[in-house]
Design a protein around this motif. Structure first.
Motif, mmCIF file in Angstrom:
data_model
loop_
_atom_site.group_PDB
_atom_site.id
_atom_site.type_symbol
_atom_site.label_atom_id
_atom_site.label_comp_id
_atom_site.label_asym_id
_atom_site.label_seq_id
_atom_site.Cartn_x
_atom_site.Cartn_y
_atom_site.Cartn_z
ATOM 1 N N LEU A 45 0.744 -1.406 -0.382
ATOM 2 C CA LEU A 45 0.014 0.191 -0.102
ATOM 3 C C LEU A 45 0.796 1.008 -0.108
ATOM 4 O O LEU A 45 0.412 2.358 -1.040
ATOM 5 C CB LEU A 45 -0.887 -0.210 1.221
ATOM 6 C CG LEU A 45 -1.828 -0.864 0.894
ATOM 7 C CD1 LEU A 45 -2.670 -0.843 2.355
ATOM 8 C CD2 LEU A 45 -2.841 -0.799 -0.051
ATOM 9 N N ARG A 46 1.659 1.502 0.721
ATOM 10 C CA ARG A 46 2.229 2.551 1.173
ATOM 11 C C ARG A 46 3.748 2.846 0.172
ATOM 12 O O ARG A 46 3.876 4.014 -0.196
ATOM 13 C CB ARG A 46 2.802 2.469 3.065
ATOM 14 C CG ARG A 46 3.439 3.795 3.200
ATOM 15 C CD ARG A 46 2.398 4.943 2.599
ATOM 16 N NE ARG A 46 2.429 6.417 3.535
ATOM 17 C CZ ARG A 46 1.698 7.485 3.511
ATOM 18 N NH1 ARG A 46 0.513 7.785 2.636
ATOM 19 N NH2 ARG A 46 2.233 8.884 4.841
ATOM 20 N N ALA A 47 4.241 1.568 0.100
ATOM 21 C CA ALA A 47 5.760 2.649 -0.721
ATOM 22 C C ALA A 47 4.998 3.042 -2.448
ATOM 23 O O ALA A 47 3.725 2.818 -3.074
ATOM 24 C CB ALA A 47 6.540 0.465 -1.650
ATOM 25 N N ASN A 48 6.345 3.478 -2.868
ATOM 26 C CA ASN A 48 5.757 4.624 -3.745
ATOM 27 C C ASN A 48 5.422 3.328 -5.090
ATOM 28 O O ASN A 48 6.654 2.157 -4.960
ATOM 29 C CB ASN A 48 7.039 5.743 -4.590
ATOM 30 C CG ASN A 48 6.816 6.008 -5.127
ATOM 31 O OD1 ASN A 48 6.961 5.491 -6.702
ATOM 32 N ND2 ASN A 48 6.594 7.427 -5.852
ATOM 33 N N ARG A 49 4.684 3.683 -5.799
ATOM 34 C CA ARG A 49 4.510 2.483 -7.404
ATOM 35 C C ARG A 49 6.048 2.490 -7.834
ATOM 36 O O ARG A 49 6.089 1.109 -8.259
ATOM 37 C CB ARG A 49 3.159 3.171 -8.151
ATOM 38 C CG ARG A 49 2.188 2.264 -6.629
ATOM 39 C CD ARG A 49 2.017 0.719 -5.935
ATOM 40 N NE ARG A 49 2.319 1.163 -4.492
ATOM 41 C CZ ARG A 49 2.114 0.284 -4.439
ATOM 42 N NH1 ARG A 49 2.243 -0.576 -4.694
ATOM 43 N NH2 ARG A 49 2.968 0.002 -3.028
ATOM 44 N N LEU A 50 6.245 3.224 -8.055
ATOM 45 C CA LEU A 50 7.950 3.565 -8.998
ATOM 46 C C LEU A 50 8.933 3.218 -8.690
ATOM 47 O O LEU A 50 9.340 2.416 -9.357
ATOM 48 C CB LEU A 50 8.492 4.636 -9.870
ATOM 49 C CG LEU A 50 6.870 5.684 -11.031
ATOM 50 C CD1 LEU A 50 7.547 7.205 -10.404
ATOM 51 C CD2 LEU A 50 6.389 5.048 -11.825
ATOM 52 N N VAL A 51 9.175 2.550 -6.944
ATOM 53 C CA VAL A 51 10.447 2.282 -6.523
ATOM 54 C C VAL A 51 9.868 0.319 -6.456
ATOM 55 O O VAL A 51 10.554 0.504 -6.800
ATOM 56 C CB VAL A 51 10.473 2.716 -5.098
ATOM 57 C CG1 VAL A 51 11.530 1.717 -4.241
ATOM 58 C CG2 VAL A 51 10.538 3.903 -5.153
ATOM 59 N N VAL A 52 8.468 0.587 -6.630
ATOM 60 C CA VAL A 52 7.560 -0.803 -6.611
ATOM 61 C C VAL A 52 8.633 -1.717 -8.131
ATOM 62 O O VAL A 52 9.150 -2.701 -7.974
ATOM 63 C CB VAL A 52 6.746 -1.463 -6.305
ATOM 64 C CG1 VAL A 52 6.141 -2.812 -6.220
ATOM 65 C CG2 VAL A 52 6.296 -0.923 -4.632
ATOM 66 N N ALA A 53 8.406 -0.838 -8.734
ATOM 67 C CA ALA A 53 8.526 -1.539 -10.055
ATOM 68 C C ALA A 53 9.922 -1.507 -10.691
ATOM 69 O O ALA A 53 10.525 -2.687 -11.060
ATOM 70 C CB ALA A 53 7.686 -0.253 -11.527
ATOM 71 N N GLY A 54 10.874 -0.720 -9.962
ATOM 72 C CA GLY A 54 11.472 -0.467 -10.431
ATOM 73 C C GLY A 54 13.070 -2.133 -9.500
ATOM 74 O O GLY A 54 13.162 -2.430 -10.396
ATOM 75 N N VAL A 55 12.277 -1.914 -8.214
ATOM 76 C CA VAL A 55 12.729 -3.169 -7.558
ATOM 77 C C VAL A 55 11.815 -4.681 -8.587
ATOM 78 O O VAL A 55 13.372 -5.727 -8.253
ATOM 79 C CB VAL A 55 12.015 -3.173 -5.948
ATOM 80 C CG1 VAL A 55 12.310 -4.830 -5.379
ATOM 81 C CG2 VAL A 55 12.336 -2.454 -5.490
ATOM 82 N N LEU A 56 11.264 -4.790 -8.871
ATOM 83 C CA LEU A 56 10.866 -5.756 -9.837
ATOM 84 C C LEU A 56 11.315 -6.647 -10.657
ATOM 85 O O LEU A 56 11.987 -7.284 -10.807
ATOM 86 C CB LEU A 56 9.125 -5.674 -10.116
ATOM 87 C CG LEU A 56 8.641 -5.594 -8.533
ATOM 88 C CD1 LEU A 56 6.721 -5.902 -9.127
ATOM 89 C CD2 LEU A 56 7.896 -6.903 -8.125
ATOM 90 N N THR A 57 11.588 -4.600 -11.399
ATOM 91 C CA THR A 57 12.855 -4.949 -12.936
ATOM 92 C C THR A 57 14.430 -5.357 -11.658
ATOM 93 O O THR A 57 14.647 -6.655 -12.946
ATOM 94 C CB THR A 57 12.449 -3.873 -13.484
ATOM 95 O OG1 THR A 57 11.235 -3.467 -14.118
ATOM 96 C CG2 THR A 57 13.493 -3.397 -14.466
#
Length: 359
Positions: A45-57
Motif C-alpha cells: 500500500l504505502r511504498a511508491n509504485r515506481l520504486v516497487v516497479a524498479g525493484v521488480l525489474t
C-alpha cells in the motif's frame, strides 16, 4: 503517520457480525485486524509504485542472470549454437504491443463511464450537492471542496457528538442510580470515536489528493464497528437515555454513516486517478522497452559482447538487462495492481459488516 502506522481496512471497518448481546470490537489499524506485518502492508500500500516497479525489474534481472549462470551450457554457448535471442525478444515485442494496447483500452473503457448525456450529468450534480448539504447541516459550516478537508469535517462532527454525549451522561449518571454499565458503554463508545477520529485527522492534515495519503489515512477510521456499537448502546440502554442524548446518539450515528460513502467516493476517485497514471506510465515505458527489444533482436549475437566478468558472460548480462527492461511495463502494471487489489479487498463492504474475525 500519527498514532496508527497502518491504514484500517474497510472490510474490517465494518461493524461486527457477532451476537448482538456481545460487545465485539475491532482494532483501529489494518495490521492489527488483518494480522499482517508492517513490511508487507508497506509494500502493498504505502511504498511508491515506481520504486516497487524498479525493484521488480532489478529482481527479474538478477534472477535471469543467476539462472543463466547456474545452468549449463551457458547462455553464450546457446546463442552461438542456436538463436534463443530472436525467439525471446520477437515474442517480447508482440507481448509489449498487445499488453500495452489492452491496458490502455481497459483504462479508456473505465473512464468512459464518466461520460454521459446532459441529464445524467445534472442528476450526478444534484446528488452530489444534496450530500454536501447534508454534511454542511451536520457540521454547521460550508462543506469543504478538498477531499482531505471533507473527511476531516465529518470526523470532527463525529468527535464533537461523541464528546457531547459522553459529557451529558457523565453529568447525570452514577453508581447510585445503577447506571454503571450504561455510563461505561457510552464512555467506551465516545473514547473509541474521539481517539480514532483525532488520529485520522492528524494524518489527513496536509495530505494532498493524487498521492495515496488521503485514502491511506481515511482507511484508518473503522466507522462500521462504531456504528454497530452506537446501535447497541441505543438498544441496550434506551430507557436510560434522555431525549437530548438520543438526539446526540442519532447525530453521532449519522456522522459515522456519512463517513462511509464519503470515503468510498474519495477511494473511487483515487482508483480513476491511479488508472490514468498507470496507463500513461505504461505508454511511457513501452517505447523504450520496444526499442531495447528491437535493438537486442537486431544487434546482439554470440560475438557482440565477448568476454566475462566475475565468471559471468557479458552477453548474459546484456540479454538479462534487456529482458528486464522489456518487462518494465508489466512491472508497473503489477506494482499498481498490488495496491488497487489490496485496497479493494479491504473496502469490499460498506456499513456495519465485518468480513474478518473480530474480538
Amino acid at each position: 503517520m500519527s498514532g496508527n502506522p497502518e491504514p484500517a481496512s474497510s472490510a474490517d471497518d465494518n461493524a461486527d457480525a457477532d451476537d448482538a448481546d456481545s460487545d465485539a470490537s475491532t482494532a483501529d489499524t489494518m495490521r492489527e485486524r488483518a494480522g499482517e506485518n508492517r513490511a508487507k502492508l508497506w509494500l502493498l500500500l504505502r511504498a511508491n509504485r515506481l520504486v516497487v516497479a524498479g525493484v521488480l525489474t532489478i529482481a527479474v534481472f538478477v534472477a535471469f542472470v543467476a539462472v543463466a549462470v547456474a545452468f549449463s551450457p551457458s547462455l553464450a554457448e546457446k546463442v552461438g549454437s542456436s538463436d534463443p535471442i530472436e525467439t525471446m525478444f520477437a515474442s517480447m515485442i508482440t507481448v509489449i504491443v498487445t499488453g500495452t494496447t489492452l491496458v490502455v483500452t481497459i483504462g479508456q473503457v473505465v473512464l468512459t463511464q464518466e461520460n454521459g448525456p446532459l441529464g445524467d450529468q445534472q442528476e450526478r450534480m444534484n446528488d452530489t450537492l444534496a450530500v454536501r448539504d447534508t454534511i454542511a447541516e451536520l457540521t454547521g459550516s460550508p462543506t469543504p471542496t478538498d477531499p482531505a478537508a471533507l473527511l476531516d469535517a465529518i470526523l470532527g462532527a463525529a468527535a464533537r457528538r461523541a464528546r457531547d454525549l459522553n459529557e451529558s451522561v457523565r453529568e447525570r449518571a452514577g453508581v447510585e442510580r445503577g447506571e454503571t454499565a450504561f455510563r461505561e458503554d457510552v464512555d467506551e463508545l465516545s473514547v473509541s470515536v474521539v481517539e480514532n477520529a483525532d488520529d485520522v485527522r492528524g494524518q489527513l492534515d496536509g495530505a494532498e489528493f493524487g498521492s495515496f495519503d488521503v485514502v491511506f489515512a481515511a482507511l484508518d477510521f473503522d466507522y462500521g464497528p462504531k456504528i454497530g456499537r452506537a446501535e447497541r448502546v441505543a438498544a441496550d440502554h434506551d430507557e436510560s437515555l434522555t431525549d437530548a442524548e438520543r438526539d446526540l446518539l442519532g447525530e453521532l450515528k449519522e456522522s459515522l454513516s456519512l463517513f462511509g460513502p464519503a470515503r468510498e467516493h474519495v477511494k473511487t476517485l483515487y482508483f480513476q486517478w491511479a488508472l490514468i497514471d498507470l496507463s500513461r506510465l505504461i505508454l511511457y515505458a513501452a517505447v523504450p522497452a520496444l526499442v531495447v527489444a528491437g535493438l537486442t533482436l537486431a544487434v546482439v549475437d554470440a560475438g557482440t559482447f565477448p568476454g566475462r566478468t566475475l565468471g559471468v558472460d557479458h552477453v548474459t548480462l546484456v540479454v538479462g538487462g534487456a529482458f528486464a527492461v522489456t518487462l518494465l511495463p508489466f512491472s508497473l502494471f503489477v506494482s499498481y495492481l498490488l495496491r488497487v487489489l489490496t485496497l479493494a479487498k479491504r473496502t469490499l463492504a460498506i456499513g456495519p459488516l465485518v468480513l474478518r474475525d473480530s474480538d
